[in-house]
Design an enzyme around this catalytic site. Structure first.
Site, PDB file in Angstrom:
ATOM      1  N   SER A  94     -26.224 -13.156  25.697  1.00 38.27           N
ATOM      2  CA  SER A  94     -25.760 -14.439  26.233  1.00 38.27           C
ATOM      3  C   SER A  94     -24.242 -14.513  26.064  1.00 38.27           C
ATOM      4  CB  SER A  94     -26.489 -15.594  25.548  1.00 38.27           C
ATOM      5  OG  SER A  94     -26.361 -16.773  26.296  1.00 38.27           O
ATOM      6  N   HIS A 146     -34.418 -15.543  29.668  1.00 35.02           N
ATOM      7  CA  HIS A 146     -33.272 -15.458  28.756  1.00 35.02           C
ATOM      8  C   HIS A 146     -33.702 -15.285  27.305  1.00 35.02           C
ATOM      9  CE1 HIS A 146     -28.942 -15.904  28.311  1.00 35.02           C
ATOM     10  NE2 HIS A 146     -29.110 -16.760  27.317  1.00 35.02           N
TER      11      HIS A 146
END
Length: 631
Positions: free
Chosen positions: A491, A604
């Protein structure tokens, strides 16, 4: 040779969380990971004040809530193998069969008994408009998808009231509000909701159901994430007032809807009122505000630790549960119950009663059979004088006088933190013979708003902090081989890995995960891009084109000399797949050493909640890449 943790040991972890309390009784959720079956299962356990025992036998039981009289427990499950719907059950506390009350097509996000125990409020998404019967997505709003959920356009979460005896249900809240949480007080239903998630994506308000109408109680400019109604008509809010955008800390406030007065209760503690520590083996977290005897109890991130604090209405703050650890969930009945973990101890259940703490469970006692590396803290004085918390973990079986390769790990966020929480990934690398270096550079949570605020300055002071952490580690620990250091992160940590390889050649291997490579494409494709990028980079791609490109790692692709592995997932809507694809294509086109691993069906949260076999494969890829280039 001491036995370190391997990738497949992921299947041994038991994830403890989602506590609820009634007097001396506790109910909580335990999730098991099966690498062989490539699936997760969960069931409920009960503590009756004397011992812990299994309570339900389902494979997908979770989210338990006691009824007000403590005679029933409501919970969610998926016991019907033929159905994709979420199921609401109740079960008597004294045992017996669980009884199915209702099903909900798109899942159950929150549930809570009414004050008389005759009903259960359920927060669940519904379609607010009829959709075509074909497979064409006709989209008219933002956001159109959300990470971990999928398509969200045309849906809103509403509150249904389910009769706890008959299972009959009726909708209480209007379709235009997107509800996130409910509480009952004095016969009224209060709830949190977004009214305009497209134009005000960071705003959520407190409402009360007045007859059949929803009345907004807050002014439409804060992000309220939890609340407690008080008897005098005022409220304690857990809210972010956004004075500094996303880096603003979430605080506890006393709010009077009649006068509009908002008073910050936690002003003397410049810390976020939630747990922002990173862990890849944590249970379901439930750390809601609790009001008891004039005190509001909450979890806050304080540097590398997450502890339980309490504050009264005069603003006096006390630390209730302390220590170098991460408190995950808590509930209060006759005593405080909480789950917690640290860097070498996975999550377990504890109680604090009359000042004495006791551990109730040992679901992860198997960990004692393994040799684990204890993080060693060191402080780095940055070039501008700020202090940076940093740690190293020695390889399992460490031998003095020997030189070892190292891996720099960078956390996501950026407003999260590393600290005293369990990271399976770190232990896998130390078991493979690597030193692990990690830190909390500028942008991290837990050190105050000034420290966290890097808006418009990504790749500047944060990058310098990381390089100075590596410099200090090499100075202090002579067993680190400075010629064999790798870097990885996900991320924001993936963005920073991309940035690093475009700005220095000091790392001999890199793995970037779920990353950002281009702020312009990120703005227009991800679930949060249209508001996160303007907040973090400034403006939008039309009025701040230069900075959007200057801060994009893709611009610096010609500079990359470090062998890079890119890990991305097909359903990562936070940092969508094109972020990895375009960086890979650029580097391949430029003749660089690069490989791309794409995980189908993952989002994610691959490293934290992906399919077990994919999580194991991801760890094997990271460790294998580092071994290939550093050994």
């Amino acid at each position: 040779m001491p036995k370190g943790l391997a990738e497949k040991d992921l299947g041994k972890f038991r994830l403890v969380g989602n506590i609820d309390a009634f007097r001396r009784k506790l109910v909580f959720q335990v999730t098991e990971i099966s690498v062989e079956k490539d699936d997760y299962s969960s069931r409920l356990y009960l503590y009756d004040g004397r011992r812990v025992k299994p309570f339900t036998s389902g494979k997908k039981d979770g989210n338990p809530r006691f009824s007000p009289d403590g005679r029933l427990i409501a919970f969610t499950s998926k016991r019907d193998k033929e159905s994709k719907e979420a199921e609401l059950y109740v079960i008597p506390i004294n045992g017996g069969e669980a009884r199915l009350l209702a099903k909900f097509k798109y899942g159950i996000q929150d549930l809570r008994f009414t004050e008389d125990g005759k009903g259960i409020a359920v927060v669940t998404p519904i379609d607010v408009e009829k959709k075509p019967k074909d497979d064409v997505h006709l989209i008219k709003e933002l956001p159109f998808w959300f990470n971990g959920i999928g398509w969200v356009y045309g849906k809103r979460s509403v509150v249904y009231l389910v009769d706890a005896e008959t299972g009959r249900k009726r909708r209480l809240t209007p379709k235009n509000l997107d509800v996130s949480q409910v509480r009952f007080h004095d016969g009224k239903l209060y709830f949190l909701a977004q009214e305009d998630r497209e134009r005000k994506p960071m705003v959520s308000d407190l409402y009360v159901l007045d007859g059949r109408k929803a009345k907004r109680l807050t002014p439409g400019k804060w992000s309220v994430s939890d609340f407690i109604p008080l008897d005098d008509g005022t409220f304690v809010l857990k809210a972010n007032t956004r004075e500094r955008g996303i880096p603003t800390n979430t605080h506890l406030y006393h709010y009077d809807p009649e006068s509009g007065e908002l008073r910050k209760l936690t002003k003397d503690l410049d810390r976020s009122a939630y747990n922002s520590l990173n862990s890849d083996v944590r249970g379901s977290q439930r750390a809601e505000l609790v009001f008891k005897d004039g005190w509001v109890y909450y979890v806050a991130t304080d540097g590398p630790r997450a502890n339980i604090f309490r504050v009264n209405l005069d603003g006096k703050i006390e630390r209730v549960v302390s220590g170098d650890r991460s408190v995950e969930s808590f509930a209060i009945g006759d005593y405080i119950a909480f789950t917690a973990q640290d860097a070498v101890t996975p999550t377990e259940l504890y109680v604090l009663r009359d000042g004495r703490e006791r551990k109730l469970t040992d679901f992860n006692g198997w960990i004692r059979e393994y040799s684990l590396s204890q993080p060693e803290h060191f402080n780095v004085k940055a070039g501008d004088g700020a202090g940076i918390d940093a740690w190293i973990m020695r390889p399992v079986g460490f031998e003095p006088g020997k030189k070892y390769p190292a891996v720099l790990e960078i956390h996501g966020g950026p407003k999260t933190a590393y600290g005293y929480a369990f990271m399976h990934e770190f232990h896998v690398l130390t078991a493979r013979g690597f030193v692990v270096i990690f830190s909390n550079p500028r942008g991290s949570d837990g050190y105050g708003e000034d420290f966290a605020d890097i808006r418009g300055h990504y790749g500047e002071r944060d990058y310098q902090d990381l390089m100075e952490v590596v410099d200090e580690a090499l100075k202090r620990f002579d067993f680190i081989d400075g010629e064999r250091i790798g870097v990885t992160g996900g991320s924001y940590g993936g963005f920073m890995t991309n940035w690093i390889v475009g700005h220095t050649n000091r790392f001999k291997a890199a793995v970037t995960q779920r990353s950002i490579s281009n702020w312009v494409s990120f703005f227009g494709t991800t679930d949060i891009g249209y508001f996160f990028a303007p907040d973090q980079i400034g403006g939008d791609p039309w009025n701040n084109t230069d900075n959007y490109w200057e801060k994009s790692p893709l611009k610096y692709a010609p500079n990359v000399e470090t062998p890079l592995l890119i890990i991305h997932s097909t359903e990562d809507y936070r940092c969508w797949l094109p972020e990895g694809l375009q960086f890979y294509t650029a580097l391949k086109y430029l003749g660089k050493t690069v490989e791309l691993a794409i995980f189908p069906g993952e989002n994610h949260d691959l490293s934290r909640g992906g399919k077990p076999k994919h999580r194991v494969r991801r760890l094997e890829l990271i460790a294998g890449w580092m071994e290939r280039w550093l050994k």
